[in-house]
Design a protein around this motif. Structure first.
Motif, mmCIF file in Angstrom:
data_model
loop_
_atom_site.group_PDB
_atom_site.id
_atom_site.type_symbol
_atom_site.label_atom_id
_atom_site.label_comp_id
_atom_site.label_asym_id
_atom_site.label_seq_id
_atom_site.Cartn_x
_atom_site.Cartn_y
_atom_site.Cartn_z
ATOM 1 N N ALA A 184 -6.939 8.783 3.095
ATOM 2 C CA ALA A 184 -8.288 8.059 2.692
ATOM 3 C C ALA A 184 -8.273 8.350 1.205
ATOM 4 O O ALA A 184 -9.130 7.796 0.509
ATOM 5 N N LEU A 185 -7.769 9.294 0.555
ATOM 6 C CA LEU A 185 -7.772 9.708 -0.939
ATOM 7 C C LEU A 185 -7.056 8.678 -1.554
ATOM 8 O O LEU A 185 -7.191 8.945 -3.120
ATOM 9 N N THR A 186 -6.002 8.186 -1.041
ATOM 10 C CA THR A 186 -5.247 7.413 -1.988
ATOM 11 C C THR A 186 -5.116 6.064 -1.657
ATOM 12 O O THR A 186 -4.801 5.187 -2.670
ATOM 13 N N THR A 187 -5.725 5.521 -0.460
ATOM 14 C CA THR A 187 -5.633 4.184 -0.006
ATOM 15 C C THR A 187 -7.138 3.676 -0.078
ATOM 16 O O THR A 187 -7.863 4.087 0.683
ATOM 17 N N ALA A 188 -7.191 2.468 -0.636
ATOM 18 C CA ALA A 188 -8.587 1.853 -0.548
ATOM 19 C C ALA A 188 -8.883 1.592 1.083
ATOM 20 O O ALA A 188 -7.869 1.048 1.471
#
Ligand code: ARG
Length: 585
Positions: A184-188
């Motif tokens: 969740a912190l790297t992918t929109a």
């Protein structure tokens, strides 16, 4: 156009000077519309207020004023009532002349302010990673209406969404996501806001019970504030996610807003605090940096502080608001700044405004106003909640209003044995449902709590959106039935006002300007609602008592003009509330 009220006020002021000398030039003429036609249309109480200073009988004062009054174009000879009230009754041919004037004006005679001023309306302002709740719904609807009224009057309005997009909660959230959902912190779009809210709750639990997690979360805040790239990236994704969800609501409600969240002011926070320090206002108290407030004390009578820097060195909500005032004054050139939030924030704003004034951040020439509103209650009078006790999601409320409107319309069509397309039904129920929610909120005096009641707000009778929409539709029905194009009505037709219902409607139409100017100052949109409700009632009386299409000329055209002006007034008034009309329903 100068409103009738303003014209009469000017006349009374002049008469006061002619009768008693220039010392009375600044005396308030104490003039207001009457609410009983027995006393004419307007009444002045000024003679009573002058009895003491002039040491004269108020009726005698009233007579001296009347002797000097030059209002014969506008009204019948004013009369004295009771202890010394002066009553004014408008001449019907004057009313006709005014109606003819506004008939050819798209703005219905409402003037633009001159010169314009810059006004900032800070409204809606939900918090990232949290659900937009009913409190934000109120702020959104009320703030939008206020902005629309000011825009219509020609102010240069900047609509700002001061979203809560910064703060320690992000440290907690990022720390939690790093362990639970690193993607969740790297992918929109890996999460939706519903997930975000429940994750936020879980993160909060972890934070409260696990000391090590707490440390990690704190470190995340430090990283974020220091501008660590991966932290900023994660923060940006979280913000985007929320933003998209908010936009769905804004699109549905037709709300225009410029986002300038709390994070925008980060670079200015330190400066603001040193500015407070330079002016000698800053005091250290229990490790925090504060400014002590005048007129705010605790139980023991000690002055309360406005904290601008916490013990850990971090800045807070108040610091951000101080920095934003500075920016809005200096960079945006604001003349008036309006904040629309729940009444619970009244002390926060009073404190911030006071400190900003003292520190010289907020010059006297700039007006700041907190526009508070009450809570949204359920039908039972308690804070609105879902059956499971959760806070109500905004989206669900709006959706339900539309579904219920759809149900009402389908039932009505069946009763009336009417056939309409699905498209028509969808369109009508969306407009009716959303209008009903907006109007129910706006028609209350915003300072009080209000009960959210679907049945009441969707009722075709009473002070509701459907009632007003229906009055508008009725007028359009006249045009369809008589095959009349209102825009082609002969503007040379003299308006004839003979029936009481006609006269009452005509006078009411002409009060729009007074009402708008009142709202511009008081920022109470419910005044417009009341005006429109009364207008619709007066129209319905007129409609029932006066034949329009079968009347003889020139009465027929005159009445058609009156009907058209009613509809245009309703349309304009509703547009100021962010509500669209329907041609049929
Ligand atoms: N985010 C805040 C809240 O949800 C409202 C912000 C109002 N505006 C301001 N400048 N403080 O309560």
């Amino acid at each position: 156009m100068t409103s009738i009220l303003e014209q009469l006020k000017d006349s009374v002021s002049q008469a006061l000077v002619s009768a008693f000398g220039t010392e009375l030039a600044d005396t308030d003429p104490l003039l207001a519309p009457t609410n009983n036609p027995k006393f004419g249309d307007y009444q002045s109480n000024v003679a009573l207020s002058l009895a003491k200073p002039l040491k004269q009988n108020p009726r005698a004062i009233a007579q001296s004023i009347i002797d000097q009054l030059q209002v014969e174009d506008i009204c019948e000879t004013p009369t004295i009532a009771g202890p010394g009230f002066i009553n004014f009754t408008l001449k019907s041919n004057y009313i006709g002349v005014l109606l003819t004037k506004i008939q050819s004006d798209d703005r219905l005679g409402i003037p633009l302010v001159e010169p314009t001023k810059k006004v900032i309306v800070d409204f809606s302002s939900p918090n990232i990673a949290k659900e937009m709740h009913v409190g934000h719904l109120r702020s959104t609807i009320i703030g939008d209406a206020i902005a629309r009224v000011l825009e219509f009057r020609g102010y240069d309005v900047l609509r700002l969404n001061h979203v809560g997009d910064w703060g320690t909660q992000f440290g907690m959230l990022i720390a939690y996501l790093r362990e639970a959902y690193p993607e969740a912190l790297t992918t929109a779009n890996a999460l939706d806001i519903g997930d975000l809210v429940s994750l936020y709750k879980k993160a909060k639990v972890r934070f409260d019970e696990d000391e090590e997690f707490k440390q990690t979360a704190r470190q995340e805040v430090v990283n974020l504030q220091a501008g660590a790239e991966d932290s900023l990236h994660a923060w940006g994704l979280l913000c985007d996610q929320s933003r998209k969800e908010f936009q769905v609501i804004y699109d549905l409600l037709d709300i225009d807003l410029e986002e300038r969240g709390e994070s925008f002011y980060n670079p200015f926070l330190e400066d603001v605090v040193s500015e407070l320090d330079n002016t000698g206002l800053l005091k250290k108290s229990e490790g925090a940096m504060c400014v002590f407030l005048d007129g705010f004390t605790n139980k023991d009578g000690d002055p309360l502080p406005l904290i601008v820097q916490k013990t850990d060195g971090g800045f807070n909500y108040a610091t951000t608001d101080l920095a934003s005032i500075k920016y809005r004054v200096k960079e945006d050139g604001a003349d008036r700044i309006i904040y629309v939030t729940d009444a619970g924030q009244a002390n926060h704003f009073a404190g911030v405004f006071q400190v900003a004034r003292k520190a010289g951040i907020l010059p006297e020439s700039v007006e700041v106003v907190h526009v508070p509103f009450g809570l949204v209650l359920g039908k039972d009078g308690k804070r609105i909640k879902t059956r499971s006790g959760d806070t109500v999601k905004l989206w669900n409320l709006l959706e339900e209003a539309i579904i219920r409107a759809d149900f009402d319309i389908s039932r009505r069509l069946k009763e009336e044995e009417r056939e309409e397309t699905d498209e028509f039904i969808d369109h009508v129920s969306t407009i009716v449902g959303l209008s009903a929610v907006k109007y129910a909120d706006l028609s209350q005096n915003r300072t009080s709590d209000y009960k959210f009641d679907f049945d009441k707000m969707l009722d075709l009778k009473g002070n509701t959106a459907p009632y007003l929409l229906y009055a508008y539709v009725r007028v359009q029905g006249v045009s369809r039935k008589g095959n009349i194009d209102f825009s082609q009505l002969d503007s040379n037709t003299a308006i004839v006002l003979t029936e009481a219902a006609e006269l009452a409607l005509a006078k009411h139409i002409l009060q729009l300007e007074e009402v708008i100017k009142e709202v511009e100052a008081s920022l109470l949109p419910n005044r417009i609602c009341l005006y429109l409700f009364e207008l619709s009632q007066k129209f319905n009386q007129f409609y029932e008592q006066c034949d329009i299409l079968n009347a003889d000329e020139p009465q027929r055209t005159s009445r058609l003009i009156l009907a058209d002006l009613t509809a245009r007034t309703i349309k304009l008034g509703l547009s100021l509330l962010g509500i669209k009309v329907l041609e049929r329903m």
